[in-house]
Design an enzyme around this catalytic site. Structure first.
Site, PDB file in Angstrom:
ATOM      1  N   TYR A   1      40.234  51.321  13.767  1.00 28.00           N
ATOM      2  CA  TYR A   1      41.621  51.617  13.381  1.00 28.00           C
ATOM      3  C   TYR A   1      41.678  52.124  11.941  1.00 28.00           C
ATOM      4  CZ  TYR A   1      46.688  50.799  12.932  1.00 28.00           C
ATOM      5  OH  TYR A   1      48.040  50.934  12.737  1.00 28.00           O
TER       6      TYR A   1
ATOM      7  N   GLY B   1      39.770  55.317  11.617  1.00 25.97           N
ATOM      8  CA  GLY B   1      40.490  56.284  12.464  1.00 25.97           C
ATOM      9  C   GLY B   1      41.706  56.829  11.738  1.00 25.97           C
TER      10      GLY B   1
END
Ligand code: UDP
Length: 317
Positions: free
Chosen positions: A151, A154
């Site tokens: 996350y 990303g």
């Protein structure tokens, strides 16, 4: 009013569904796109009913943004990505794909249609911060191979893609860094602290504090967050990255006690469990830039926001 066609990716999620509603109330035409992995049609039920009656300018498209899609729009709010640690770690590779391919596909629509595009990035890009409060100049302290990195990294790449589409193709971008947000329509099982504590206390179950509860977060009520996102999109000059969050910082232990005090009737007891890997020890946004550039400041205090969230979870039982 100048009605715009607005795409909201991740539109059936917690923040996305509130944003769709607000944009429709402002008179815009909203295309809500989601694969419903963490989002739910329940969150947009009233919008679908109104649009079936011809009463609202709303349509829902079930689509996974990691796949290309052709749409004609004026603005894109790109929210799509599971956001709770439990949800984004469930299929970590898919989370990375959503952040990279999903952002590329959204930027592709923006480039082709000359739409303005706003990315909802996250305070997670600061990792376990070594400074507090965190301002936008801070580059962060992120573990690139930890369980949260699918996350964190990303979203960092998603920010990079946004800025490179601006540099290379002059796409009109906005980047918001969202700090912990809570309110009605949170998913009760997504494992986040506010929904966990409220439901544990309402059910007279143990309150699960991870670690010793001394880690801090700063919680922003959903209505304030939606206001901030729209103000950023509408801002002429300021493109971000910009922190959006409530600077009121609280330890997780104090949060548990506060929610318990607000619910009053409960036999729940605090229990302590292992702290998850790479759980940030502190988080508090510096929102000076948002105050100065967007004239935005969160208005709803924690007690008021928690009360309406508690009422929501009581209502859906
Ligand atoms: N947390 C907790 N008990 C829970 C859920 C979360 O103590 O049942 C803690 C978690 O370890 C973290 C903080 O609450 O320190 C916020 O967690 P959340 O998953 O809501 O979001 P994060 O800010 O970590 O992305």
């Amino acid at each position: 009013m100048n009605q715009k066609r607005i795409l909201v990716t991740g539109g059936t999620g917690f923040i996305g569904s509130h944003l769709c509603k607000k944009l429709i109330d402002m008179g815009h035409y909203v295309i809500c796109l989601d694969n419903n992995f963490t989002g739910s049609l329940k969150n947009i039920n009233e919008l679908i009913i109104d649009s079936n009656k011809g009463k609202s300018n709303f349509e829902f498209i079930r689509h996974d943004i990691t796949q290309p899609i052709l749409l004609e729009v004026d603005e894109i709010y790109h929210l799509a990505c599971p956001a709770s640690p439990k949800a984004y770690q469930y299929n970590s590779i898919k989370t990375i794909k959503t952040n990279i391919l999903g952002t590329l596909n959204s930027l592709g629509i923006a480039k082709r249609t000359k739409a303005k595009i706003l990315l909802t990035s996250t305070s997670e890009i600061y990792g376990d911060p070594l400074i507090s409060p965190q301002n936008e100049e801070y580059w962060g302290n992120v573990n690139p191979i930890g369980v949260r990195s699918c996350y964190d990294e990303g979203k960092r790449v998603a920010e990079t893609l946004m800025i490179e589409y601006k540099r290379n193709h002059n796409v009109d971008i906005r980047i918001a860094r969202i700090f912990n947000t809570y309110g009605p329509k949170m998913n009760r099982d997504d494992g986040r602290v506010v929904s966990n504590f409220i439901n544990q206390i309402l059910d007279n179950k143990d309150i699960t504090i991870y670690g010793d509860g001394s880690q801090t977060r700063s919680f922003c009520y959903i209505n304030d967050m939606v206001e901030g996102l729209i103000k950023l999109m509408d801002s002429e000059k300021y493109i971000g990255p910009i922190n959006l969050g409530n600077p009121h910082e609280i330890t997780i232990k104090n949060l548990a006690n506060k929610i318990k005090d607000l619910i009053i009737e409960s036999s729940s007891k605090i229990t302590y469990q292992d702290l998850p890997q790479d759980d940030p020890t502190k988080r508090k946004p510096d929102i000076d830039k948002a105050i100065r550039n967007l004239r935005w400041n969160p208005l709803i205090d924690l007690e008021e926001g928690l009360n309406s969230t508690i009422n929501y979870f009581k209502m859906i039982r």
